[in-house]
Design a protein around this motif. Structure first.
Motif, mmCIF file in Angstrom:
data_model
loop_
_atom_site.group_PDB
_atom_site.id
_atom_site.type_symbol
_atom_site.label_atom_id
_atom_site.label_comp_id
_atom_site.label_asym_id
_atom_site.label_seq_id
_atom_site.Cartn_x
_atom_site.Cartn_y
_atom_site.Cartn_z
ATOM 1 N N ALA A 149 0.836 -1.206 0.000
ATOM 2 C CA ALA A 149 0.000 0.000 0.000
ATOM 3 C C ALA A 149 0.871 1.257 0.000
ATOM 4 O O ALA A 149 0.524 2.265 -0.626
ATOM 5 C CB ALA A 149 -0.936 -0.004 1.211
ATOM 6 N N ALA A 150 1.990 1.202 0.701
ATOM 7 C CA ALA A 150 2.900 2.359 0.702
ATOM 8 C C ALA A 150 3.374 2.649 -0.725
ATOM 9 O O ALA A 150 3.474 3.802 -1.135
ATOM 10 C CB ALA A 150 4.089 2.084 1.623
ATOM 11 N N GLY A 151 3.623 1.585 -1.471
ATOM 12 C CA GLY A 151 4.020 1.754 -2.876
ATOM 13 C C GLY A 151 2.914 2.398 -3.702
ATOM 14 O O GLY A 151 3.174 3.230 -4.563
ATOM 15 N N TRP A 152 1.676 2.022 -3.388
ATOM 16 C CA TRP A 152 0.549 2.636 -4.110
ATOM 17 C C TRP A 152 0.474 4.120 -3.823
ATOM 18 O O TRP A 152 0.286 4.933 -4.725
ATOM 19 C CB TRP A 152 -0.789 1.992 -3.693
ATOM 20 C CG TRP A 152 -0.914 0.551 -4.074
ATOM 21 C CD1 TRP A 152 -0.237 -0.101 -5.062
ATOM 22 C CD2 TRP A 152 -1.763 -0.425 -3.461
ATOM 23 N NE1 TRP A 152 -0.614 -1.420 -5.101
ATOM 24 C CE2 TRP A 152 -1.554 -1.645 -4.139
ATOM 25 C CE3 TRP A 152 -2.687 -0.391 -2.404
ATOM 26 C CZ2 TRP A 152 -2.229 -2.816 -3.794
ATOM 27 C CZ3 TRP A 152 -3.364 -1.544 -2.069
ATOM 28 C CH2 TRP A 152 -3.133 -2.758 -2.752
ATOM 29 N N SER A 153 0.610 4.472 -2.552
ATOM 30 C CA SER A 153 0.432 5.891 -2.254
ATOM 31 C C SER A 153 1.618 6.698 -2.787
ATOM 32 O O SER A 153 1.435 7.810 -3.267
ATOM 33 C CB SER A 153 0.175 6.124 -0.758
ATOM 34 O OG SER A 153 1.326 5.886 -0.022
ATOM 35 N N ASP A 154 2.813 6.127 -2.763
ATOM 36 C CA ASP A 154 3.966 6.822 -3.372
ATOM 37 C C ASP A 154 3.714 7.104 -4.849
ATOM 38 O O ASP A 154 4.062 8.165 -5.355
ATOM 39 C CB ASP A 154 5.236 5.965 -3.260
ATOM 40 C CG ASP A 154 5.761 5.946 -1.839
ATOM 41 O OD1 ASP A 154 5.248 6.735 -1.021
ATOM 42 O OD2 ASP A 154 6.670 5.134 -1.555
#
Lengths: 425, 572
Positions: free
Chosen positions: B57-62
């Motif tokens: 999810a962190a990758g998505w928000s980045d």
């Protein structure tokens, strides 16, 4: 096409088409065909360019074939012989090719860096070093893509690979993938054995499912599948499949090419080029001679190569096809000038040779030179992309062509290689 | 909607709208329920699943991506069967899963697929996967006994042998490679075909498969693009110098079996106490190498195997055993394993290729890769647990339908994967084969075990192209190209699957007491894990009419079309 040609339970092609034509989306290419047979035969004879790549898988020792160094410590036992081209000498175990060298030219100044099989194979086929993020199209895909318009009536795939798998179409997409056949020209699973009406109904059902899935926008591979399906239908119903049937050639012709996989492959290449196929790759493996190289070459590899290649070159020439057909002979790299402890040679990419001929190439010339021990190119070195650019030029394909890779990046054809000037008049 | 293969007839606006409408209705019906289940227990009480979810999810928000909606129950059920046990679900399995109202139904299903009920199928699938990794698909290597390899793999996976022991067993294997021979140890097949030329292939493949290091280029020279040095290749190679492959011949030519043995090695210098090898630099200079692991750890350079002197003093080293221990202790090993298994489930790993973890090749999710590797080690290398974490992750539950918010997440065009939707991928040929057996309920009648596997090998061999190099490189035409389509159109496997013989699958469907509509439903469920659309029902009915009430022939046509579709062969 002969009027008597028949297939599928004895039903004529035209009759079949009348069933299929109105039925299914996948039969669209078949409809195109029905129209095309109405076009006159002269159109089919229109001139078209083609290329034949003779791929020497494993990395042949070119200093034992095209660039001999008699007397050097690295030279090995083979002697050079004179050829039909002024001033060109090649290996004594290539006597038939020696009579055809006025149709061919040699580049003795190839210098590359990829000495791993898979990397070298990729690099020599595409002009690009492997990159995990982009798949580049190989010779066959590029040339088929550029030349397919010249043969609108071609129903069989424009990129045929005999024996080996070649390298794929990369970002040009699966419709430009090599069609791989064995050297006997057998294509498996060609016959459905049901009546055409039923086939067309099946295809209609199938195309509804394909369409639904594509419409759901899940990614490109669902479209690719549908495209290949349509090509398959086209091919299954084509009389042009005859051109794969190499066994239908007179026996003496078959004998001339040699009763080997490579011989049959070369003969098939000629038939396919006559049919209009823009690119054929024929594979001859077994050049990875880490041990016992000279015996393998003189007793086995070179006679097989010599016979088939010479027959191909002379046939193309006699049939007036050579001026429109480029021939490229190469492997992924060559082999070490130093002879190892097992009487073999290992991988070597720094200084080696390729042979080209036909199409727009100047014939009977030698480009470049290696040092007396074969370890260095002493003239201007050429790369995979330079060779590829030259081959494309010989086929009148514009080197200004730029593709767009799937990531949107522009990709210059042949990796912007520079043409090897000496190969052109 | 210009798609060149489709005629106008299928592009009528109403037809398209109809399909979309239907999908919209389905989504509306399923959506809230699936979402509700997710909210109740996002990570099934498993901290590892939470870790994966947070990292992805962190990758998505980045990247400012909006993940796709969850896959439907049917899609997810199909996917997880294909990935864990290598085949599509049966209609029964599908119905059971859809009917399950538990909020943790996904965890329940994964538990079942990893449990005793499916242990044979699980082992068969992973034995197939690993046979390809370890010895390729080509059948014409005399030095490999595929049956032996597979039997050993099946046994390992059915017992869920911890991954560290699995690796160690393969790297150190001694014994005979063919089953039925005295001293059989199928694990020897990993190395039995890779020991020629001083074990160059054994060196390259061991580093590649278990450590994610590409060292094959450094055999001849320092690597131009990464830190690989030629000495490292030969120091790694030195670990394989005590092992010998003894060939047992049948008649004069055919290798019948190979026995791997460890022997004292005198070294190329003839001094076993300091057994060395030599390699050649590109300038012709000779250099010496002793066993040194890639991280610089040295091992006693003696060529003697462990033994005791008369006075009881121990001496000697088994180099392969020393190597296995170094591999298992290396932080690269769990990373390489996690990367491989992740890519099995998502179609892409964290690096491309998955077996290149070199410093020049930055992973898409470095913390996730490291963290999963550590957790895998922390879980005593329990492969089934790793599979459970991955398959229960949020990313794995997503639909393959791409939305506006994640259209840029497309590794097929060279982007680093963000796993914001499920990436389409074609079934592996082994999965297709097994799925056809399952979908036609032919698996019950099918021979079991090795006999069935050999049949599958033979079928598969039509797609394999060997490049004829020393390294056994190969490719497959089972890649969506024409030969594959021809096989699906007309090949024996599909002819059998669509056969109308008495007692066969279609015959049973045709003679059951279902209505025609139910029959069509069951074909769609068996192959596509969904119901037919209205348009498809209409076409199917037309087929029934065209076959003039010959129900089985009509079913055969429908079944052929379904099996040949993109939707069937693509894992979505």
């Amino acid at each position: 096409m002969s009027a008597s040609s028949r297939f599928i339970d004895g039903m004529s092609r035209r009759h079949f088409m009348s069933h299929v034509a109105g039925a299914a989306a996948l039969a669209a290419p078949a409809t195109a065909f029905t129209n095309s047979i109405l076009a006159n035969a002269a159109d089919l004879k229109k001139r078209h360019k083609s290329a034949i790549l003779l791929w020497m898988g494993g990395g042949p020792s070119t200093m034992d074939i095209w660039d001999l160094k008699p007397g050097a410590a690295t030279g090995g036992p083979f002697k050079p012989i004179s050829t039909s081209a002024d001033g060109i000498q090649i290996c004594e175990h290539m006597p038939l090719m020696a009579q055809q060298m006025h149709h061919m030219s040699l580049v003795r100044s190839m210098s590359t860096r990829e000495a791993d099989h898979m990397r070298g194979r990729y690099y020599m086929h595409t002009g690009y070093v492997p990159n995990p993020n982009v798949e580049h199209p190989s010779y066959g895909a590029v040339i088929a893509h550029e030349l397919a318009d010249q043969v609108p009536d071609l129903e069989i795939p424009p990129f045929v690979s005999v024996g080996s798998g070649s390298v794929g179409p990369g970002f040009l997409g699966m419709s430009w993938a090599p069609f791989v056949v064995d050297s006997n020209g057998n294509v498996r699973n060609l016959d459905m054995g049901i009546d055409p009406t039923r086939l067309s109904q099946r295809l209609e059902m199938l195309s509804a499912i394909e369409e639904k899935f594509i419409g759901e926008k899940r990614g490109a591979s669902s479209d690719d599948h549908a495209k290949v399906l349509s090509k398959t239908v086209k091919l299954m119903t084509s009389d042009q499949m005859e051109s794969f049937k190499v066994m239908k050639e007179p026996k003496d012709v078959q004998d001339r090419y040699g009763n080997t996989g490579f011989g049959r492959g070369c003969l098939m290449a000629r038939r396919l080029v006559e049919q209009g196929v823009p690119f054929v790759e024929v594979d001859l493996g077994g050049w990875d001679n880490h041990a016992d190289i000279f015996k393998t070459l003189s007793d086995n590899k070179l006679p097989e190569l010599d016979k088939a290649m010479a027959a191909l070159v002379s046939d193309l020439s006699e049939r007036g096809l050579l001026d429109d057909t480029a021939i490229i002979w190469m492997g992924e790299f060559s082999r070490t000038p130093n002879i190892n402890g097992n009487a073999g040679r290992d991988h070597w990419a720094r200084s080696w040779s390729v042979a080209v001929g036909g199409a727009g190439f100047k014939r009977g010339v030698v480009v470049g030179e290696t040092s007396s021990d074969g370890k260095e190119v002493v003239t201007e070195p050429y790369s995979a992309q330079d060779l590829m650019a030259s081959v494309l030029k010989s086929l009148d394909i514009s080197l200004e062509t730029t593709f767009t890779a799937k990531n949107g990046r522009p990709m210059k054809i042949a990796n912007a290689g520079k043409v090897i000037k000496e190969l052109f008049a | 909607m210009a798609r060149h293969v489709h005629s106008g007839r299928f592009l009528s606006k109403s037809a398209f709208l109809g399909v979309h409408l239907l999908i919209a209705v389905c989504l509306a019906a399923v959506g809230p329920l699936a979402a509700g289940a997710r909210e109740k227990d996002e990570h099934f009480g498993l901290p590892e699943v939470k870790f994966i979810n947070d990292q992805v999810a962190a990758g998505w928000s980045d990247a400012k991506l909006k993940p796709s909606e969850p896959a439907s129950d049917q899609e997810w059920c199909r996917r997880v069967h294909l990935d864990i046990i290598g085949r599509v679900p049966t209609v029964r399995e599908l119905d059971d899963y859809v009917a399950d109202s538990s909020p943790v139904k996904r965890a329940n299903l994964v538990g079942r697929l990893l449990g005793d009920d499916y242990v044979d199928e699980y082992a068969r699938n992973w034995a197939d996967v690993w046979t390809t990794v370890l010895v390729g698909r080509s059948l014409d290597n005399d030095n490999v006994n595929r049956s032996g390899m597979r039997q050993w793999l099946r046994r390992s996976f059915s017992k869920n042998v911890p991954y560290d022991r699995f690796v160690s067993d393969l790297v150190t294997a001694t014994g005979v490679n063919k089953s039925g021979e005295k001293g059989f140890n199928g694990a020897t097949n990993f190395l039995s075909g890779k020991l020629e030329d001083n074990g160059i292939q054994a060196t390259a493949k061991t580093a590649q498969v278990f450590l994610g290091l590409q060292v094959q280029c450094t055999q001849c020279h320092n690597h131009p693009f990464n830190k690989g040095k030629q000495n490292q290749f030969w120091e790694f190679n030195a670990f394989f110098r005590q092992v010998r492959a003894l060939r047992k011949f049948e008649g004069t030519r055919d290798v019948q079996a190979i026995e791997l043995v460890d022997e004292d090695w005198a070294g190329e210098g003839g001094n076993a106490a300091q057994a060395e090898l030599y390699y050649e630099l590109r300038n012709g200079q000779m250099k010496v190498a002793y066993p040194v692991f890639i991280d610089g750890t040295t091992v006693d350079s003696t060529g003697y195997l462990p033994a005791k002197m008369d006075d009881g003093t121990e001496y000697g080293v088994n180099r392969r055993q020393a190597l296995a221990q170094l591999i298992v202790d290396s932080p690269l090993m769990p990373k390489a394993a996690v990367n491989r298994i992740w890519s099995h489930f998502f179609g892409y790993g964290f690096t491309r290729p998955i077996d290149d973890l070199g410093e020049h090749n930055a992973p898409s999710h470095p913390e996730l890769l490291d963290g999963l590797g550590e957790r895998f080690r922390g879980q005593s290398f329990d492969t089934k647990e790793l599979i459970r974490w991955i398959t229960l992750s949020h990313a794995y539950s997503l639909s393959s339908r791409i939305g506006k918010g994640n259209a840029t997440d497309d590794p097929a065009v060279g982007e680093k994967p963000k796993f914001s939707h499920f990436y389409l991928r074609q079934m592996r040929p082994e999965e297709l084969y097994q799925s056809l057996l399952t979908a036609t309920e032919a698996d019950q009648a099918e021979e079991k075990g090795e006999k069935a596997a050999r049949k599958k090998d033979e079928w598969l061999s039509q797609f394999i192209i060997a490049f004829g190099t020393d390294e056994g490189d190969e490719a497959t035409t089972f890649n969506g190209s024409i030969p594959q389509v021809l096989m699906m159109f007309n090949g024996d496997l599909v002819k059998t699957a669509t056969g109308t013989g008495k007692g066969g699958f279609l015959d049973r469907v045709a003679t059951s007491d279902m209505t025609n509509a139910q029959r069509i439903d069951s074909l769609y469920a068996a192959a596509l894990a969904r119901k037919p659309t209205r348009k498809e029902i209409k076409l199917a009915n037309q087929m029934m009419v065209a076959r003039k009430g010959d129900a089985i022939s009509a079913l055969q046509d429908i079944w052929w079309a379904v099996l040949n579709s993109n939707e069937f062969i693509i894992n979505h």
